[in-house]
Design an enzyme around this catalytic site. Sequence first.
Site, PDB file in Angstrom:
ATOM      1  N   ARG A 208     -29.308 -20.671  26.638  1.00  0.00           N
ATOM      2  CA  ARG A 208     -28.987 -19.909  27.835  1.00  0.00           C
ATOM      3  C   ARG A 208     -27.742 -19.063  27.613  1.00  0.00           C
ATOM      4  NH1 ARG A 208     -30.043 -25.267  29.458  1.00  0.00           N
ATOM      5  NH2 ARG A 208     -31.921 -25.518  30.761  1.00  0.00           N
TER       6      ARG A 208
ATOM      7  N   LYS B 192     -26.674 -27.695  30.925  1.00  0.00           N
ATOM      8  CA  LYS B 192     -26.425 -28.005  32.334  1.00  0.00           C
ATOM      9  C   LYS B 192     -25.936 -29.432  32.480  1.00  0.00           C
ATOM     10  CE  LYS B 192     -29.814 -24.751  34.219  1.00  0.00           C
ATOM     11  NZ  LYS B 192     -31.031 -24.583  35.052  1.00  0.00           N
TER      12      LYS B 192
ATOM     13  N   TYR C 161     -44.863 -21.846  29.705  1.00  0.00           N
ATOM     14  CA  TYR C 161     -45.062 -21.003  28.528  1.00  0.00           C
ATOM     15  C   TYR C 161     -46.483 -21.123  27.979  1.00  0.00           C
ATOM     16  CZ  TYR C 161     -40.064 -20.557  28.864  1.00  0.00           C
ATOM     17  OH  TYR C 161     -38.797 -20.299  29.338  1.00  0.00           O
TER      18      TYR C 161
ATOM     19  N   HIS D 242     -34.825 -28.691  28.493  1.00  0.00           N
ATOM     20  CA  HIS D 242     -35.481 -28.964  29.773  1.00  0.00           C
ATOM     21  C   HIS D 242     -35.487 -30.457  30.052  1.00  0.00           C
ATOM     22  CE1 HIS D 242     -37.997 -24.984  29.768  1.00  0.00           C
ATOM     23  NE2 HIS D 242     -36.785 -24.814  30.242  1.00  0.00           N
TER      24      HIS D 242
ATOM     25  N   HIS E  55     -32.047 -14.020  29.533  1.00  0.00           N
ATOM     26  CA  HIS E  55     -33.084 -15.017  29.787  1.00  0.00           C
ATOM     27  C   HIS E  55     -34.445 -14.564  29.264  1.00  0.00           C
ATOM     28  CE1 HIS E  55     -32.924 -18.946  31.648  1.00  0.00           C
ATOM     29  NE2 HIS E  55     -34.175 -18.786  32.062  1.00  0.00           N
TER      30      HIS E  55
ATOM     31  N   ARG F  42     -34.706 -15.915  25.933  1.00  0.00           N
ATOM     32  CA  ARG F  42     -35.020 -17.353  25.979  1.00  0.00           C
ATOM     33  C   ARG F  42     -36.539 -17.533  26.142  1.00  0.00           C
ATOM     34  NH1 ARG F  42     -32.810 -22.459  27.151  1.00  0.00           N
ATOM     35  NH2 ARG F  42     -33.768 -23.642  28.853  1.00  0.00           N
TER      36      ARG F  42
END
Length: 292
Positions: free
Chosen positions: A145, A169, A273, A264, A238, A241
């Site tokens: 990210r 995150k 995806y 994730h 993004h 990404r």
Amino acid sequence: MIDQFLNYLRFERNASQQTVSTYEDCLREFEAYLTYRESGLSIGEADADLIREWMESLMDRGNNASTINKKLSALRSFFRFALKRKLVTRDPAHCITGPKKSKPLPQFMREGEMDRLLDDRGWEDDFKEIRARTLLILLYETGIRRGELIGLNDADVDFEVGQLKVTGKRNKQRIVPFGTELAEALKRYIAARNEQMKVDCDALFLNDKGRRMTGQQVYQIVHRHLTGATSLKKRSPHVLRHTFATAMLNNGAGLESIKNLLGHESVSTTEIYAHTTFEQLKRVYEEAHPRA
């Protein structure tokens, strides 16, 4: 009953004329459907099955989930009002769930577009150009990210084993491998950076003032260089990404591996995806097959 509800909106809730008109249109439309579907049936006599059938007819006519949910919301408000005023004995709309909004598929660049951008474009041999190309390669080859990129420090890059220590995150850390091309680009960038300025910061990527780059600065660099390289409306970090994940999937990587590389929480997040790849495959099929 509809008129009573509209007056309630106007005079007790002080709703705008636009809101009142929107609610009236939805309720009159449902009322007309009842007249067509069940002659003589009033709106207060409708049950949940009829509301569901109406929603299905709206979908058949091409209404999207957002539009149908707005109409359902109007019905819910009407029946709550009618039940509270004892104009009906039950609320058939409260137990009905509207259709889920479809999530837009992530936008990504094709591998050929990335090859032309990174290899065929005439890159200058100065610090800003070297930094820009390295940013693009890093985002494309690792899928990290934008916030993770600007958080990288020199100490997070292990050239010996070819891996990055990425802080994602909620400060969760993961290890992301990288290959020879990115290693060479990073070494070239670091050398140019150290020659350009005195480094008093731990950050890997520095702005022109020798400070850690901001997210906005990274966005501007990526957006500028993707403009002209792709016809996509979105040209953000993004997108790279998404491009990384799609390229990995197209070249045989499993969803679980891609999930771990992207950081994730669940593989269900990564499954988008797979849909993207299928849509791409479907377009190729429709364009290529003579009977498609």
